[in-house]
Design a protein around this motif. Structure first.
Motif, PDB file in Angstrom:
ATOM      1  N   CYS A  24      43.113  54.432  32.121  1.00  0.00           N
ATOM      2  CA  CYS A  24      43.867  54.012  33.290  1.00  0.00           C
ATOM      3  C   CYS A  24      45.268  54.629  33.207  1.00  0.00           C
ATOM      4  CB  CYS A  24      43.953  52.490  33.289  1.00  0.00           C
ATOM      5  SG  CYS A  24      45.108  51.810  34.487  1.00  0.00           S
ATOM      6  N   CYS A  27      47.840  51.268  32.429  1.00  0.00           N
ATOM      7  CA  CYS A  27      47.763  50.442  31.214  1.00  0.00           C
ATOM      8  C   CYS A  27      47.194  51.214  30.028  1.00  0.00           C
ATOM      9  CB  CYS A  27      46.959  49.167  31.472  1.00  0.00           C
ATOM     10  SG  CYS A  27      45.185  49.424  31.648  1.00  0.00           S
ATOM     11  N   CYS A  59      42.459  51.086  38.063  1.00  0.00           N
ATOM     12  CA  CYS A  59      41.419  50.155  38.488  1.00  0.00           C
ATOM     13  C   CYS A  59      41.641  49.730  39.941  1.00  0.00           C
ATOM     14  CB  CYS A  59      41.356  48.951  37.559  1.00  0.00           C
ATOM     15  SG  CYS A  59      42.873  48.005  37.487  1.00  0.00           S
ATOM     16  N   CYS A  87      46.755  45.657  33.492  1.00  0.00           N
ATOM     17  CA  CYS A  87      46.258  45.685  34.860  1.00  0.00           C
ATOM     18  C   CYS A  87      45.749  44.298  35.261  1.00  0.00           C
ATOM     19  CB  CYS A  87      45.137  46.710  34.989  1.00  0.00           C
ATOM     20  SG  CYS A  87      45.780  48.372  35.225  1.00  0.00           S
ATOM     21  N   CYS A  92      40.244  47.041  32.940  1.00  0.00           N
ATOM     22  CA  CYS A  92      40.356  48.358  32.336  1.00  0.00           C
ATOM     23  C   CYS A  92      40.062  48.285  30.853  1.00  0.00           C
ATOM     24  CB  CYS A  92      41.743  48.935  32.552  1.00  0.00           C
ATOM     25  SG  CYS A  92      42.160  49.114  34.270  1.00  0.00           S
TER      26      CYS A  92
END
Ligand SMILES: [Zn+2]
Length: 188
Positions: A24, A27, A59, A87, A92
């Motif tokens: 991600c 994060c 995400c 997140c 994630c």
């Protein structure tokens, strides 16, 4: 910057995920494609393009949260996490590791062991009983409340199950013998 989408090329999302190492953008946790989406840094509603330099993979939950907020608001959301960005929804992470983490947290406390360099509860109990000399608890119920108080004094969280476990451990080690409700000791 333009790219030509052809049938053999991966999708926009695939390429973003690949260039982000499967993580991600925000994060930096593994981001499964099933929950991934393309986030436009400058929102499409604000004139942002779909070029790679305006897009990141993150995400869906975070994408939804960021929505068509301004860059300033988006930066604020990121900065407010003080370098520990999580997140929303915690999606994630690979599905394989997420459930085991939850299981570990929900699992009952393991048997008393050494922790944080402190003595094991059983050693504390034995030391306390030795110190008490002739005034050791003679009933199981008194022994239980003595152990409970001792653990509390050590600021350990304790449960009835742990106290029962410690009494069983005393018996296993041959330090205590229980007959009906009475306890005798062989502390040595
Ligand atoms: Zn994330």
């Amino acid at each position: 910057m333009h790219y030509i989408e052809t049938s053999y090329m991966t999708t926009h999302l695939d390429r973003l995920l690949f260039s982000q190492g499967g993580q991600c953008f925000f994060c930096r946790k593994p981001l499964p494609k099933a929950v991934a989406s393309v986030e436009h840094i400058v929102a499409s509603a604000n004139g942002g393009t779909s070029d790679d330099d305006n897009c990141v993979a993150c995400c869906k939950a975070l994408n939804h949260l960021l929505g068509s907020k301004s860059i300033k608001e988006k930066l604020q959301i990121v900065l407010n996490q003080r370098g520990n960005f999580q997140c929303p929804g915690n999606v994630c992470a690979p599905a394989a590791t997420a459930p085991s983490t939850i299981t570990q947290k929900a699992a009952p406390k393991p048997a008393p062991t050494l922790g944080n360099g402190a003595s094991a509860p059983i050693d504390l109990v034995l030391a306390d009983l030795k110190k008490r000399g002739a005034s050791r608890p003679r009933k199981v119920s008194t022994l239980a409340s003595t152990i409970k108080a001792l653990l509390k004094q050590q600021q350990r969280t304790n449960t009835d199950a742990e106290v029962t476990g410690l009494i069983a451990e005393l018996q296993n080690r041959g330090k205590a013998t229980i007959t009906d409700t009475k306890v005798t000791y062989k502390l040595g």
